[in-house]
Design an enzyme around this catalytic site. Structure first.
Site, PDB file in Angstrom:
ATOM      1  N   ASP A  27       0.799  -1.233   0.000  1.00  0.00           N
ATOM      2  CA  ASP A  27       0.000   0.000   0.000  1.00  0.00           C
ATOM      3  C   ASP A  27       0.832   1.285   0.000  1.00  0.00           C
ATOM      4  O   ASP A  27       0.326   2.350   0.338  1.00  0.00           O
ATOM      5  CB  ASP A  27      -0.945   0.049   1.209  1.00  0.00           C
ATOM      6  CG  ASP A  27      -2.144  -0.869   1.069  1.00  0.00           C
ATOM      7  OD1 ASP A  27      -2.075  -1.793   0.246  1.00  0.00           O
ATOM      8  OD2 ASP A  27      -3.134  -0.685   1.795  1.00  0.00           O
ATOM      9  N   CYS A  66      -4.441  -5.836  -3.440  1.00  0.00           N
ATOM     10  CA  CYS A  66      -3.307  -6.691  -3.073  1.00  0.00           C
ATOM     11  C   CYS A  66      -3.268  -8.041  -3.791  1.00  0.00           C
ATOM     12  O   CYS A  66      -2.302  -8.361  -4.491  1.00  0.00           O
ATOM     13  CB  CYS A  66      -3.317  -6.942  -1.564  1.00  0.00           C
ATOM     14  SG  CYS A  66      -3.327  -5.435  -0.558  1.00  0.00           S
ATOM     15  N   HIS A 127      -0.864 -13.722   1.019  1.00  0.00           N
ATOM     16  CA  HIS A 127      -2.191 -13.301   0.531  1.00  0.00           C
ATOM     17  C   HIS A 127      -2.561 -13.909  -0.815  1.00  0.00           C
ATOM     18  O   HIS A 127      -3.252 -13.282  -1.634  1.00  0.00           O
ATOM     19  CB  HIS A 127      -2.282 -11.769   0.470  1.00  0.00           C
ATOM     20  CG  HIS A 127      -3.677 -11.260   0.707  1.00  0.00           C
ATOM     21  ND1 HIS A 127      -4.035  -9.938   0.566  1.00  0.00           N
ATOM     22  CD2 HIS A 127      -4.816 -11.903   1.088  1.00  0.00           C
ATOM     23  CE1 HIS A 127      -5.312  -9.779   0.838  1.00  0.00           C
ATOM     24  NE2 HIS A 127      -5.814 -10.957   1.156  1.00  0.00           N
ATOM     25  N   HIS A 334       0.658  -1.618  -5.189  1.00  0.00           N
ATOM     26  CA  HIS A 334      -0.280  -0.696  -5.865  1.00  0.00           C
ATOM     27  C   HIS A 334      -0.194   0.656  -5.179  1.00  0.00           C
ATOM     28  O   HIS A 334       0.672   0.869  -4.317  1.00  0.00           O
ATOM     29  CB  HIS A 334      -1.724  -1.232  -5.848  1.00  0.00           C
ATOM     30  CG  HIS A 334      -2.158  -1.707  -4.503  1.00  0.00           C
ATOM     31  ND1 HIS A 334      -2.336  -0.872  -3.431  1.00  0.00           N
ATOM     32  CD2 HIS A 334      -2.443  -2.949  -4.043  1.00  0.00           C
ATOM     33  CE1 HIS A 334      -2.708  -1.569  -2.382  1.00  0.00           C
ATOM     34  NE2 HIS A 334      -2.762  -2.840  -2.717  1.00  0.00           N
TER      35      HIS A 334
END
Length: 572
Positions: A27, A66, A127, A334
């Site tokens: 992030d 993500c 993730h 991102h």
């Protein structure tokens, strides 16, 4: 007989295969770093990396969330091809209890490098899923995708992960409750055997009552721990859970130690280390050493702590004598999360001059990320590249530098960056880049070979709320479809080289090439869509919470443990 080796001796045997360290921050906004224009947050270590390597100013993630972004990073393919997308509001894996995950028929760069003799590790956030049919199958564990070693968080940070002021008390109580359950279970087993052998006279009702007591205790124990803190905020080493729930503020420091230890163990090389930060994702767990050190509250503190950790990893590479033989890559998954706020305090990143942020697949702020690549002696220091590049390019680039080849049985959307990084070519191999929001195509980027322009065509854009805002504060994340998006016909058109902030759409009156650009991109979209083979959407049909897939470091539901701190609630 022991032989002392020169630190560089073992590397000379692998000159054709560099070590690879890939650092991905969670992030991080492109505007949060000094080397990308921030003069109020201190990031000296990342800035130093930028001076020693190549800076990618036009670096693009394949998704603005993500899970899909990381899937594309690992495979070099748009997430729509692997099914790591959704046509619902859930665009990431929502829990460790979900059977969703990166399909096994996908090939990661770790798998490629492992076949070339690399020792491979991912440390930090994963993730990409964990289980399929049981809480023990680990079908989506990193080991299934070419990684020899894993330490980190199989899920992602969420608000319940930190702070957790009652964690130590719960672990202590949990260990005592589990001890009591074991005593009662032993008593039940002993009494049952004694009664069957006619050694004692005891009513069966008493034994059944004791069994019922164990089940009731387990039920009430599980019911009291419904928060995602206990089931998603955990750490694993290899296949074993080490902390459940995790002590989030110390996790980053442990991960850095794990990364340094891995590099030291494999300093003879070659090795691949993916260091996937939990920083700077909310809730921003930060050690007391860094709290209050920045001008931007907890978020700035977290960024500066992250930079310090990057410095420790880079220092270790130097200390082991590996600098000249290690390719280091730094990026974010991102753009920064604009809507991450607590009251009037901003807890998400800054995306500089670029419009939008995390969750916005078309606007530049959601997908423009920092890109740094260092390989002393092979790549020029201080070089800046303005050509469009992608996180997906890491896959074919690593294939090239390791002596591997990319799979020939599928479309690889990334491009080998080495010719561009080394100055052998001046133009990016990406003619078009497609920007998806979940399963929906929102925008397309076109960089004609005979022009300096980078055209950006938007078919769908989110409706910011409340009116007049520059993000989706009422929904936290901007949706991909439905009533809260605008469908543009004709599409919006920008030239990113002249208007990087995407502030003024071009029209037929202001841009003579308007119709040519719109039609060319439309033709490219048709061709691109013909190359997409429909697959199961992992983040739609499989993205649900399953009680029996929830991970447990002990005997379910007694799942609290901390092997890092020496406390366990179930003998884990």
């Amino acid at each position: 007989m022991c032989v002392l080796l020169n630190p560089c001796q073992s590397q000379e045997e692998h000159d054709d295969k560099p070590n690879v360290v890939l650092i991905m921050v969670d992030d991080l906004g492109i505007g949060d770093l000094g080397c990308f224009g921030n003069d109020t947050i201190r990031t000296p270590n990342i800035d130093h990396l930028a001076r020693e390597g190549v800076k990618l100013n036009h670096h693009i993630s394949a998704a603005s969330m993500c899970t899909p972004s990381r899937a594309a990073f690992l495979t070099g393919r748009y997430p729509i091809r692997s099914g790591m997308v959704s046509d619902t509001d859930n665009r990431v894996i929502i829990t460790l209890g979900a059977p969703a995950g990166l399909p096994h028929n996908e090939t990661t760069f770790a798998a490629l490098l492992k076949k070339q003799g690399y020792s491979t590790a991912v440390i930090g956030k994963w993730h990409q899923g964990l289980h399929c049919q049981s809480r023990h199958d680990h079908c989506h564990h990193p080991s299934q995708y070419g990684f020899d070693y894993f330490y980190g968080m199989p899920f992602t940070l969420i608000d319940p992960c930190w702070p957790d002021p009652s964690r130590d008390t719960e672990l202590a109580i949990g260990s005592k409750v589990w001890f009591c359950v074991q005593l009662v279970a032993i008593a039940v087993l002993t009494l049952t055997l004694a009664k069957l052998c006619h050694l004692i006279s005891l009513p069966w009702s008493l034994i059944l009552f004791m069994i019922l007591f164990i089940f009731l205790l387990g039920y009430f124990w599980f019911s009291s721990y419904t928060s995602a803190l206990y089931w998603d905020c955990l750490l694993m080493r290899e296949h074993d859970i080490t902390e459940q729930p995790m002590k989030a503020e110390r996790a980053g420091s442990i991960m850095v130690k794990e990364a340094i230890s891995f590099m030291e163990r494999h300093r003879e090389g070659p090795f691949l280390l993916v260091f996937s930060f939990l920083h700077v994702h909310v809730p921003l767990p930060t050690t007391t050493e860094f709290i209050g050190t920045s001008k931007h509250g907890l978020y700035g503190d977290n960024v500066q702590e992250m930079d310090s950790m990057v410095g420790k990893i880079l220092d270790a590479i130097d200390d082991f004598g590996l600098k000249n033989h290690t390719l280091v890559y730094f990026t974010s998954d991102h753009g920064g999360h604009l809507e991450a706020r607590v009251g009037h305090s901003q807890h998400g990143g800054w995306n500089g001059i670029y419009k939008g942020g995390k969750g916005m697949a078309g606007w530049e702020g959601g997908i423009r990320v920092p890109g740094l690549v260092r390989w002393p002696g092979r790549l020029p220091a201080g070089k800046v590249i303005e050509e469009p590049t992608s996180l997906m390019d890491v896959f074919p680039t690593l294939a090239a530098v390791s002596g591997s080849t990319v799979p020939q049985d599928r479309v690889i959307d990334g491009r080998n960056l080495m010719p561009l990084l080394q100055g052998e070519v001046q133009r990016s191999e990406h003619k078009f880049l497609f920007h998806y929001c979940g399963a929906f195509l929102h925008a397309v980027r076109w960089h004609p070979k005979d022009s300096e322009a980078v055209w950006k065509v938007h078919y769908v854009t989110p409706v910011f709320q409340p009116p007049g805002a520059h993000a989706c504060y009422e929904t936290i994340f901007c949706p991909c479809s439905g009533n809260l998006v605008t469908y543009h016909d004709p599409p919006l058109l920008f030239d990113i080289t002249r208007d990087p902030s995407e502030s003024t759409p071009l029209t037929r009156d202001t841009e003579p090439s308007f119709d040519v650009v719109i039609q060319t991109v439309a033709n490219a979209v048709k061709e691109h869509k013909r190359s997409i083979i429909p697959v199961q959407q992992q983040l739609s049909t499989l993205n649900y919470d399953n009680l029996w897939l929830k991970p447990c470091c002990g005997v379910f539901p007694f799942c609290l443990c901390d092997t890092e701190g020496g406390t366990s609630a179930a003998g884990a």
